[in-house]
Design a protein around this motif. Structure first.
Motif, PDB file in Angstrom:
ATOM      1  N   GLN A  57      -7.725 -30.556   9.122  1.00 14.42           N
ATOM      2  CA  GLN A  57      -6.390 -30.189   8.649  1.00 14.42           C
ATOM      3  C   GLN A  57      -6.441 -29.779   7.174  1.00 14.42           C
ATOM      4  N   PHE A  58      -7.221 -30.501   6.371  1.00 16.05           N
ATOM      5  CA  PHE A  58      -7.375 -30.172   4.954  1.00 16.05           C
ATOM      6  C   PHE A  58      -7.939 -28.756   4.804  1.00 16.05           C
ATOM      7  N   LYS A  59      -8.941 -28.441   5.594  1.00 17.45           N
ATOM      8  CA  LYS A  59      -9.553 -27.109   5.536  1.00 17.45           C
ATOM      9  C   LYS A  59      -8.547 -26.028   5.914  1.00 17.45           C
ATOM     10  N   GLU A  60      -7.750 -26.292   6.936  1.00 14.35           N
ATOM     11  CA  GLU A  60      -6.743 -25.312   7.358  1.00 14.35           C
ATOM     12  C   GLU A  60      -5.698 -25.101   6.267  1.00 14.35           C
ATOM     13  N   ASP A  70     -13.529 -17.153   3.287  1.00 14.62           N
ATOM     14  CA  ASP A  70     -13.746 -18.323   4.140  1.00 14.62           C
ATOM     15  C   ASP A  70     -13.707 -19.562   3.254  1.00 14.62           C
ATOM     16  N   ALA A  71     -12.598 -20.271   3.276  1.00 13.39           N
ATOM     17  CA  ALA A  71     -12.409 -21.438   2.409  1.00 13.39           C
ATOM     18  C   ALA A  71     -12.991 -22.709   3.008  1.00 13.39           C
ATOM     19  N   ARG A  72     -13.431 -22.673   4.247  1.00 12.65           N
ATOM     20  CA  ARG A  72     -13.902 -23.901   4.909  1.00 12.65           C
ATOM     21  C   ARG A  72     -15.060 -24.581   4.188  1.00 12.65           C
ATOM     22  N   PRO A  73     -16.116 -23.848   3.771  1.00 11.61           N
ATOM     23  CA  PRO A  73     -17.218 -24.557   3.093  1.00 11.61           C
ATOM     24  C   PRO A  73     -16.772 -25.241   1.800  1.00 11.61           C
ATOM     25  N   PHE A  74     -16.007 -24.541   0.966  1.00 11.80           N
ATOM     26  CA  PHE A  74     -15.587 -25.132  -0.306  1.00 11.80           C
ATOM     27  C   PHE A  74     -14.574 -26.258  -0.090  1.00 11.80           C
ATOM     28  N   SER A  75     -13.645 -26.057   0.827  1.00  5.82           N
ATOM     29  CA  SER A  75     -12.655 -27.109   1.073  1.00  5.82           C
ATOM     30  C   SER A  75     -13.321 -28.346   1.661  1.00  5.82           C
ATOM     31  N   GLY A  76     -14.406 -28.166   2.403  1.00  6.87           N
ATOM     32  CA  GLY A  76     -15.170 -29.312   2.889  1.00  6.87           C
ATOM     33  C   GLY A  76     -15.792 -30.095   1.747  1.00  6.87           C
ATOM     34  N   LEU A  77     -16.270 -29.376   0.731  1.00  8.63           N
ATOM     35  CA  LEU A  77     -16.828 -30.039  -0.453  1.00  8.63           C
ATOM     36  C   LEU A  77     -15.739 -30.811  -1.205  1.00  8.63           C
ATOM     37  N   LEU A  78     -14.585 -30.175  -1.362  1.00  9.87           N
ATOM     38  CA  LEU A  78     -13.458 -30.853  -2.012  1.00  9.87           C
ATOM     39  C   LEU A  78     -13.065 -32.107  -1.244  1.00  9.87           C
ATOM     40  N   PHE A  79     -12.955 -31.967   0.059  1.00 19.70           N
ATOM     41  CA  PHE A  79     -12.572 -33.095   0.902  1.00 19.70           C
ATOM     42  C   PHE A  79     -13.541 -34.264   0.710  1.00 19.70           C
ATOM     43  N   SER A  80     -14.830 -33.974   0.743  1.00 21.01           N
ATOM     44  CA  SER A  80     -15.842 -35.025   0.577  1.00 21.01           C
ATOM     45  C   SER A  80     -15.733 -35.702  -0.782  1.00 21.01           C
ATOM     46  N   ASN A  81     -15.360 -34.950  -1.795  1.00 22.88           N
ATOM     47  CA  ASN A  81     -15.238 -35.521  -3.142  1.00 22.88           C
ATOM     48  C   ASN A  81     -13.993 -36.400  -3.273  1.00 22.88           C
ATOM     49  N   TRP A 113     -15.778 -35.712 -12.280  1.00 25.65           N
ATOM     50  CA  TRP A 113     -15.282 -35.312 -10.967  1.00 25.65           C
ATOM     51  C   TRP A 113     -15.995 -34.038 -10.501  1.00 25.65           C
ATOM     52  N   VAL A 114     -16.106 -33.064 -11.382  1.00 27.89           N
ATOM     53  CA  VAL A 114     -16.765 -31.803 -11.027  1.00 27.89           C
ATOM     54  C   VAL A 114     -18.260 -32.039 -10.774  1.00 27.89           C
ATOM     55  N   PHE A 115     -18.887 -32.880 -11.597  1.00 29.29           N
ATOM     56  CA  PHE A 115     -20.297 -33.197 -11.370  1.00 29.29           C
ATOM     57  C   PHE A 115     -20.476 -33.787  -9.971  1.00 29.29           C
ATOM     58  N   ASN A 116     -19.600 -34.709  -9.599  1.00 30.48           N
ATOM     59  CA  ASN A 116     -19.686 -35.328  -8.270  1.00 30.48           C
ATOM     60  C   ASN A 116     -19.465 -34.309  -7.151  1.00 30.48           C
ATOM     61  N   GLU A 130     -28.282 -28.254  -3.799  1.00 27.42           N
ATOM     62  CA  GLU A 130     -26.877 -28.654  -3.977  1.00 27.42           C
ATOM     63  C   GLU A 130     -26.110 -27.576  -4.731  1.00 27.42           C
ATOM     64  N   LEU A 131     -26.694 -27.072  -5.801  1.00 31.04           N
ATOM     65  CA  LEU A 131     -26.036 -26.025  -6.571  1.00 31.04           C
ATOM     66  C   LEU A 131     -25.856 -24.773  -5.717  1.00 31.04           C
ATOM     67  N   THR A 132     -26.858 -24.437  -4.933  1.00 35.06           N
ATOM     68  CA  THR A 132     -26.765 -23.270  -4.042  1.00 35.06           C
ATOM     69  C   THR A 132     -25.627 -23.460  -3.042  1.00 35.06           C
ATOM     70  N   ASN A 133     -25.524 -24.645  -2.445  1.00 36.32           N
ATOM     71  CA  ASN A 133     -24.447 -24.906  -1.486  1.00 36.32           C
ATOM     72  C   ASN A 133     -23.073 -24.689  -2.101  1.00 36.32           C
ATOM     73  N   VAL A 134     -22.885 -25.166  -3.314  1.00 34.74           N
ATOM     74  CA  VAL A 134     -21.575 -25.034  -3.957  1.00 34.74           C
ATOM     75  C   VAL A 134     -21.316 -23.582  -4.350  1.00 34.74           C
ATOM     76  N   VAL A 135     -22.292 -22.919  -4.919  1.00 36.51           N
ATOM     77  CA  VAL A 135     -22.105 -21.523  -5.337  1.00 36.51           C
ATOM     78  C   VAL A 135     -21.855 -20.622  -4.126  1.00 36.51           C
ATOM     79  N   VAL A 136     -22.573 -20.845  -3.038  1.00 35.61           N
ATOM     80  CA  VAL A 136     -22.343 -20.071  -1.815  1.00 35.61           C
ATOM     81  C   VAL A 136     -20.922 -20.328  -1.300  1.00 35.61           C
ATOM     82  N   ALA A 137     -20.480 -21.580  -1.360  1.00 32.36           N
ATOM     83  CA  ALA A 137     -19.118 -21.918  -0.908  1.00 32.36           C
ATOM     84  C   ALA A 137     -18.063 -21.232  -1.766  1.00 32.36           C
TER      85      ALA A 137
END
Length: 171
Positions: A57-60, A70-81, A113-116, A130-137
């Motif tokens: 739901q958060f991703k949507e 495609d906001a799903r990868p980045f919103s997933g990172l936000l959700f996890s944080n 917060w951003v570091f996490n 990790e940096l690649t995952n975030v930059v790709v997102a």
């Protein structure tokens, strides 16, 4: 959690309902006033009537702000944080504490917060992966409609340059 009976009284339906802490308690945990807490809570409840939001739901919801990408990868990172206890949902307290920190926290709190967000495995270091995952997102948020168009390898090339320049500061 609240139990309610369906149309057939023999059939029980369980609906998760989360009741947040008091407004005063949330004011002590955040940089918000009681009025602001109430306003944010009303908006949260409009989108999340049960008082909690699950990752899908958060991703949507987040995707509504980035319709061309495609906001799903980045919103997933936000959700996890935001989901500190890793139970698969975010409570109103978790949400408002993160929003308060990002909007009114100290520079040090915001940086932590951003570091996490980047330190996906929580080991205290930001690896190349990790940096690649975030930059790709982040690049996926923009979609293919940006000018200049982002190529598939653009994000990875950015990370390579960062590690080349800052190899002594990043693992």
């Amino acid at each position: 959690m609240e139990n309610v009976l369906g149309d057939n009284e023999a059939e029980e339906v369980v609906i998760n309902r989360y009741v947040p802490e008091s407004v005063e308690s949330m004011c002590r945990q955040t940089h918000y006033t009681p009025r602001e807490v109430r306003m944010i809570y009303r908006a949260f409840k409009q989108e999340c009537p049960t008082g909690i939001v699950y990752e899908q739901q958060f991703k949507e919801l987040y995707s509504q702000y980035f319709p061309l990408g495609d906001a799903r990868p980045f919103s997933g990172l936000l959700f996890s944080n935001i989901d500190h206890n890793r139970n698969g949902w975010i409570t109103f307290e978790q949400f408002i504490c993160s929003m308060s920190l990002l909007t009114r926290g100290t520079l040090s709190e915001k940086l932590r917060w951003v570091f996490n967000l980047y330190d996906l495995n929580g080991d205290g270091f930001i690896s190349r992966d990790e940096l690649t995952n975030v930059v790709v997102a982040v690049h996926a948020l923009l979609g293919t409609h940006t000018l200049p168009t982002l190529l598939d390898n653009t994000a990875r090339n950015h990370v390579q340059r960062i590690f080349k320049v800052n190899s002594s500061n990043i693992s």
